[in-house]
Design an enzyme around this catalytic site. Sequence first.
Site, PDB file in Angstrom:
ATOM      1  N   ASP A   1      -4.029  11.018   3.692  1.00  0.00           N
ATOM      2  CA  ASP A   1      -3.571  11.151   4.957  1.00  0.00           C
ATOM      3  C   ASP A   1      -2.278  11.030   5.098  1.00  0.00           C
ATOM      4  OD1 ASP A   1      -4.299   8.826   3.839  1.00  0.00           O
ATOM      5  OD2 ASP A   1      -5.651   7.788   6.057  1.00  0.00           O
TER       6      ASP A   1
ATOM      7  N   GLU B   1       3.473  -9.593   6.912  1.00  0.00           N
ATOM      8  CA  GLU B   1       2.186 -10.614   7.633  1.00  0.00           C
ATOM      9  C   GLU B   1       1.012 -10.675   6.811  1.00  0.00           C
ATOM     10  OE1 GLU B   1       0.549 -12.246  10.843  1.00  0.00           O
ATOM     11  OE2 GLU B   1       2.025 -10.157  11.832  1.00  0.00           O
TER      12      GLU B   1
ATOM     13  N   GLU C   1       2.796  -5.178  -6.863  1.00  0.00           N
ATOM     14  CA  GLU C   1       2.811  -5.429  -5.624  1.00  0.00           C
ATOM     15  C   GLU C   1       1.485  -6.362  -4.689  1.00  0.00           C
ATOM     16  OE1 GLU C   1       3.501  -3.205  -3.323  1.00  0.00           O
ATOM     17  OE2 GLU C   1       4.050  -1.024  -5.096  1.00  0.00           O
TER      18      GLU C   1
ATOM     19  N   GLU D   1       4.380  -8.345  -2.186  1.00  0.00           N
ATOM     20  CA  GLU D   1       4.286  -7.761  -0.833  1.00  0.00           C
ATOM     21  C   GLU D   1       3.544  -9.655  -0.273  1.00  0.00           C
ATOM     22  OE1 GLU D   1       3.035  -3.813  -0.535  1.00  0.00           O
ATOM     23  OE2 GLU D   1       0.920  -5.041  -0.320  1.00  0.00           O
TER      24      GLU D   1
END
Length: 184
Positions: A123, A151, A101, A105
């Site tokens: 959530d 970003e 990841e 990213e």
Amino acid sequence: MGSAEGEQFPINVRPITTWQFCPYCAGRLEYREVFGRKRLYCPACGNVVFREPKVGAGVLVEKDGRVLLVKRAVPPQKGRWGLPAGFMEWDESPEEAARRECLEETGLEVEITSLYGIYHYTDDFRGPGIIIIYRARVTGGTIHPGDDAAEAHFFGPDELPREIAFQTNRIALAQWKEEVKRNL
Ligand SMILES: [Zn+2]
């Protein structure tokens, strides 16, 4: 014992009540009491559909007293910031998922150095889950956001963005900030 058809399901069962057939034998599933609570059950083969939390993994990477964050490019919580992290593939280890990841990213290759924390969340509309965060250090690559990150930057404890995505990141970053301040 009710069947999966035409029954009113409690809210915490709803997301998989579209399951009508057993993934192992294609028998028709029923909704019944098994091991202490109502679950989808296959009378044909005895398969109990145990619901699992989603599991994610990510990294807390520091450089010069700053922490690496990515800005989400996709919903949910698009535009908000968080640690590089994502769902584990079913057949990879949490360490592998965390490193993958981060690379996807941020463009940075990292090495896991220790476990930072395990956080439970409720959530995300895709369901409750846990996220495993590792401390990691950069071993290669150059910072360049990709995949579902718009970003990627390093932030000091007093420069953290106001818009942090998800309660897990807010908790982990508050913990990090407190640790940094304590060690100053
Ligand atoms: Zn079955």
